[in-house]
Design a protein around this motif. Structure first.
Motif, PDB file in Angstrom:
ATOM      1  N   ARG A 300       0.839  -1.199   0.000  1.00  0.00           N
ATOM      2  CA  ARG A 300       0.000   0.000   0.000  1.00  0.00           C
ATOM      3  C   ARG A 300       0.877   1.253   0.000  1.00  0.00           C
ATOM      4  NH1 ARG A 300      -5.186  -1.507   1.342  1.00  0.00           N
ATOM      5  NH2 ARG A 300      -5.384  -3.450   2.541  1.00  0.00           N
ATOM      6  N   ASP A 301       0.348   2.337  -0.532  1.00  0.00           N
ATOM      7  CA  ASP A 301       1.032   3.618  -0.403  1.00  0.00           C
ATOM      8  C   ASP A 301       1.207   3.935   1.077  1.00  0.00           C
ATOM      9  OD1 ASP A 301       1.022   3.810  -3.123  1.00  0.00           O
ATOM     10  OD2 ASP A 301      -0.490   5.390  -3.252  1.00  0.00           O
ATOM     11  N   GLY A 302       2.414   4.339   1.456  1.00  0.00           N
ATOM     12  CA  GLY A 302       2.690   4.612   2.856  1.00  0.00           C
ATOM     13  C   GLY A 302       3.095   3.384   3.646  1.00  0.00           C
ATOM     14  N   GLY A 303       3.132   2.238   2.990  1.00  0.00           N
ATOM     15  CA  GLY A 303       3.508   0.991   3.653  1.00  0.00           C
ATOM     16  C   GLY A 303       5.014   0.832   3.739  1.00  0.00           C
ATOM     17  N   ALA A 304       5.440  -0.369   4.077  1.00  0.00           N
ATOM     18  CA  ALA A 304       6.868  -0.643   4.274  1.00  0.00           C
ATOM     19  C   ALA A 304       7.260  -1.922   3.553  1.00  0.00           C
ATOM     20  CB  ALA A 304       7.188  -0.752   5.759  1.00  0.00           C
ATOM     21  N   ILE A 305       8.486  -1.922   3.020  1.00  0.00           N
ATOM     22  CA  ILE A 305       9.062  -3.109   2.390  1.00  0.00           C
ATOM     23  C   ILE A 305      10.338  -3.468   3.138  1.00  0.00           C
ATOM     24  CG2 ILE A 305      10.055  -4.095   0.297  1.00  0.00           C
ATOM     25  CD1 ILE A 305       8.340  -2.109  -1.319  1.00  0.00           C
ATOM     26  N   LEU A 386      11.594  -6.088  10.687  1.00  0.00           N
ATOM     27  CA  LEU A 386      10.158  -6.351  10.686  1.00  0.00           C
ATOM     28  C   LEU A 386       9.491  -5.720  11.905  1.00  0.00           C
ATOM     29  CD1 LEU A 386       7.686  -7.735   9.474  1.00  0.00           C
ATOM     30  CD2 LEU A 386       8.358  -9.832  10.676  1.00  0.00           C
ATOM     31  N   ASP A 387      10.099  -5.872  13.073  1.00  0.00           N
ATOM     32  CA  ASP A 387       9.522  -5.287  14.289  1.00  0.00           C
ATOM     33  C   ASP A 387       9.406  -3.771  14.153  1.00  0.00           C
ATOM     34  OD1 ASP A 387       9.333  -7.769  15.415  1.00  0.00           O
ATOM     35  OD2 ASP A 387      11.104  -7.570  16.699  1.00  0.00           O
ATOM     36  N   ALA A 388      10.430  -3.130  13.580  1.00  0.00           N
ATOM     37  CA  ALA A 388      10.391  -1.678  13.388  1.00  0.00           C
ATOM     38  C   ALA A 388       9.273  -1.290  12.423  1.00  0.00           C
ATOM     39  CB  ALA A 388      11.738  -1.184  12.871  1.00  0.00           C
ATOM     40  N   ALA A 389       9.166  -2.026  11.314  1.00  0.00           N
ATOM     41  CA  ALA A 389       8.131  -1.727  10.323  1.00  0.00           C
ATOM     42  C   ALA A 389       6.735  -1.916  10.907  1.00  0.00           C
ATOM     43  CB  ALA A 389       8.322  -2.609   9.092  1.00  0.00           C
ATOM     44  N   LEU A 390       6.543  -2.996  11.655  1.00  0.00           N
ATOM     45  CA  LEU A 390       5.225  -3.270  12.247  1.00  0.00           C
ATOM     46  C   LEU A 390       4.833  -2.193  13.246  1.00  0.00           C
ATOM     47  CD1 LEU A 390       5.475  -7.139  12.804  1.00  0.00           C
ATOM     48  CD2 LEU A 390       4.092  -5.944  11.083  1.00  0.00           C
ATOM     49  N   ALA A 391       5.781  -1.756  14.077  1.00  0.00           N
ATOM     50  CA  ALA A 391       5.480  -0.729  15.086  1.00  0.00           C
ATOM     51  C   ALA A 391       5.063   0.574  14.408  1.00  0.00           C
ATOM     52  CB  ALA A 391       6.695  -0.511  15.976  1.00  0.00           C
ATOM     53  N   GLU A 392       5.773   0.953  13.370  1.00  0.00           N
ATOM     54  CA  GLU A 392       5.454   2.202  12.680  1.00  0.00           C
ATOM     55  C   GLU A 392       4.129   2.120  11.944  1.00  0.00           C
ATOM     56  OE1 GLU A 392       8.984   2.407  10.415  1.00  0.00           O
ATOM     57  OE2 GLU A 392      10.218   2.848  12.178  1.00  0.00           O
ATOM     58  N   ARG A 396       0.618   4.165  12.592  1.00  0.00           N
ATOM     59  CA  ARG A 396       0.021   4.926  11.479  1.00  0.00           C
ATOM     60  C   ARG A 396      -1.411   4.515  11.195  1.00  0.00           C
ATOM     61  NH1 ARG A 396      -0.415   4.797   5.730  1.00  0.00           N
ATOM     62  NH2 ARG A 396       0.228   2.616   5.656  1.00  0.00           N
ATOM     63  N   LEU A 397      -1.659   3.206  11.277  1.00  0.00           N
ATOM     64  CA  LEU A 397      -2.955   2.664  10.866  1.00  0.00           C
ATOM     65  C   LEU A 397      -3.960   2.521  12.019  1.00  0.00           C
ATOM     66  CD1 LEU A 397      -1.516  -0.160   8.584  1.00  0.00           C
ATOM     67  CD2 LEU A 397      -2.618   1.948   7.778  1.00  0.00           C
TER      68      LEU A 397
END
Length: 417
Positions: A300-305, A386-392, A396-397
């Motif tokens: 999604r736009d604004g998501g993380a890879i 992954l933990d960093a991406a999930l927290a952010e 946001r969501l």
């Protein structure tokens, strides 16, 4: 639940709540029978739109066999003996065969790499490995691409290419004519052809990409007599082979690739964890970009890879590295491409376009400073990233993020439904 992805010659494990996982994207469940060299042998007996290879050659002719370098997973050592058997049956001796490594803009291969590529034919065949004595000019394509081919390849009586077919982010698919250009062509020709990537039709999974059509026009000018193109499964076994005409056989392999790796997906992801599957596809960031490009479709736009790859050889291309290091933002890299198309810079811009709409967290063996220069956040382990991406994403969501895992991201193409 525990999951794993490949990075270099090792695996990285990580934990994730199974309820948050959209899916682990693997190749489609396709029934395959025999695998390996036997498929190559059978395809050589039934080529598409050409006579058998043994009928295209004769005693005393000079034959050039073009094959991939080590950045490609092509199992040349399994395919080459089958092709040589066919050439021998046509009266061609080992002394009349030149094996050309399709380097394109890549570095020459080491002796150990040549040994791995050639298998039982190492030391038996002459090799062209970045040491050509010159070029032969065939003119220009309608697009204006100069067709300059290494002299040893151009002067052969018969040209045969080996390749594997995968998705390519602007040529549509690999294989076929790509053995000639960029394989044994010049930097200037590759740059002119790749400038067509700015066309919206130049996208992964389009068999008629304008980049591909320009390559094929160049290939007709030079002449490519016979191809052997394979499709590999996730274990890098040969599961399909198409031989013969460089267009007809390549398109046939493309259709099989779609059946195996075109993966329907009904839900976009907030976080995508993507790997090339390990070595040799993740030797450098230049090659790892292919997995990142496939991951851009479902995020999604604004998501993380979370991009996973060793990059043991660094960034992989000097122009690519310079464009990244000289820019102050992804937008600046994209603007650079609009002002000046440069081979190498095109991949920097392709990455930057993704970074403009998604956060990229890189798990690699690169120095942190190098990753940051590419506008990626560096991590040493998948779990940390992954933990960093999930927290952010959670912040946001306001909900648990949905995660897609792509262990073979350079091969599997998400088809949004």
């Amino acid at each position: 639940m525990r999951y794993s992805v490949g990075i270099g010659d090792r695996c990285e494990e990580f934990e994730l709540d199974e309820a948050d996982v959209i899916e682990v994207m693997h190749a489609n469940e396709v029934e395959v029978g025999e695998v390996g060299p036997a498929l190559v042998r059978a395809a050589l007996e039934r080529p598409r739109a050409t006579p058998r290879l043994r009928e295209l050659v004769s005693c005393g002719q000079r034959v050039c066999v073009i094959t991939s370098d080590v950045t490609r997973p092509l199992p040349t050592a399994e395919i080459l003996p089958e092709v040589m058997d066919e050439l021998h049956a046509g009266g061609v001796s080992d002394d009349d065969v030149l094996l050309a490594i399709a380097l394109g803009s890549h570095r020459p291969q080491t002796q150990d790499e040549l040994r791995r590529i050639m298998g039982p034919y190492f030391g038996r065949l002459a090799v062209l490995n970045g040491d050509s004595r010159g070029l032969v000019h065939f003119g220009r394509t309608r697009h204006g691409t100069p067709v300059d081919i290494l002299a040893e390849v151009a002067e052969a009586d018969v040209r045969v290419s080996l390749g594997n077919v995968e998705y390519h982010y602007f040529a549509g698919y690999s294989g076929g004519a790509k053995a000639i250009m960029p394989g044994v062509s010049t930097f200037e020709a590759i740059q002119a052809n790749h400038a067509l990537m700015c066309d919206p039709a130049a996208r992964s999974g389009n068999m008629e990409s304008p980049v591909r059509l320009d390559l094929e026009e160049a290939c007709r000018m030079v002449g490519l007599d016979f191809i052997v193109n394979v499709v590999l499964d996730e274990e890098r076994r040969i599961v399909y082979c198409a031989c013969g005409d460089f267009v007809e056989a390549q398109r046939d392999a493309c259709r099989e690739l779609d059946r195996l790796y075109g993966c329907p997906l009904a839900e976009k992801a907030d976080v995508v964890v993507v790997s090339q599957g390990g070595a040799p596809k993740d030797l450098n960031l230049y090659q790892l970009q292919k997995a990142l490009d496939n991951a851009k479709h479902p995020v999604r736009d604004g998501g993380a890879i979370v991009l996973v790859g060793s990059c043991a050889e660094g960034l992989g291309q000097p122009t690519f590295e310079r464009w990244m290091r000289e820019a102050s933002s992804p937008a600046e890299v994209v603007d650079h491409l609009r002002r000046e198309f440069r081979l190498g810079g095109h991949k920097a811009a392709a990455i930057a376009q993704i970074e403009e709409r998604a956060d990229v967290l890189l798990v690699s063996d690169l120095p942190d400073e190098t990753a940051r220069a590419c506008f990626m956040r560096p991590f040493r382990h998948v779990q940390e990233a992954l933990d960093a991406a999930l927290a952010e994403q959670r912040a946001r969501l306001g909900r648990e993020p949905r995660v897609l895992i792509m262990p073979h991201g350079g091969s599997t193409l998400p088809l949004m439904r």
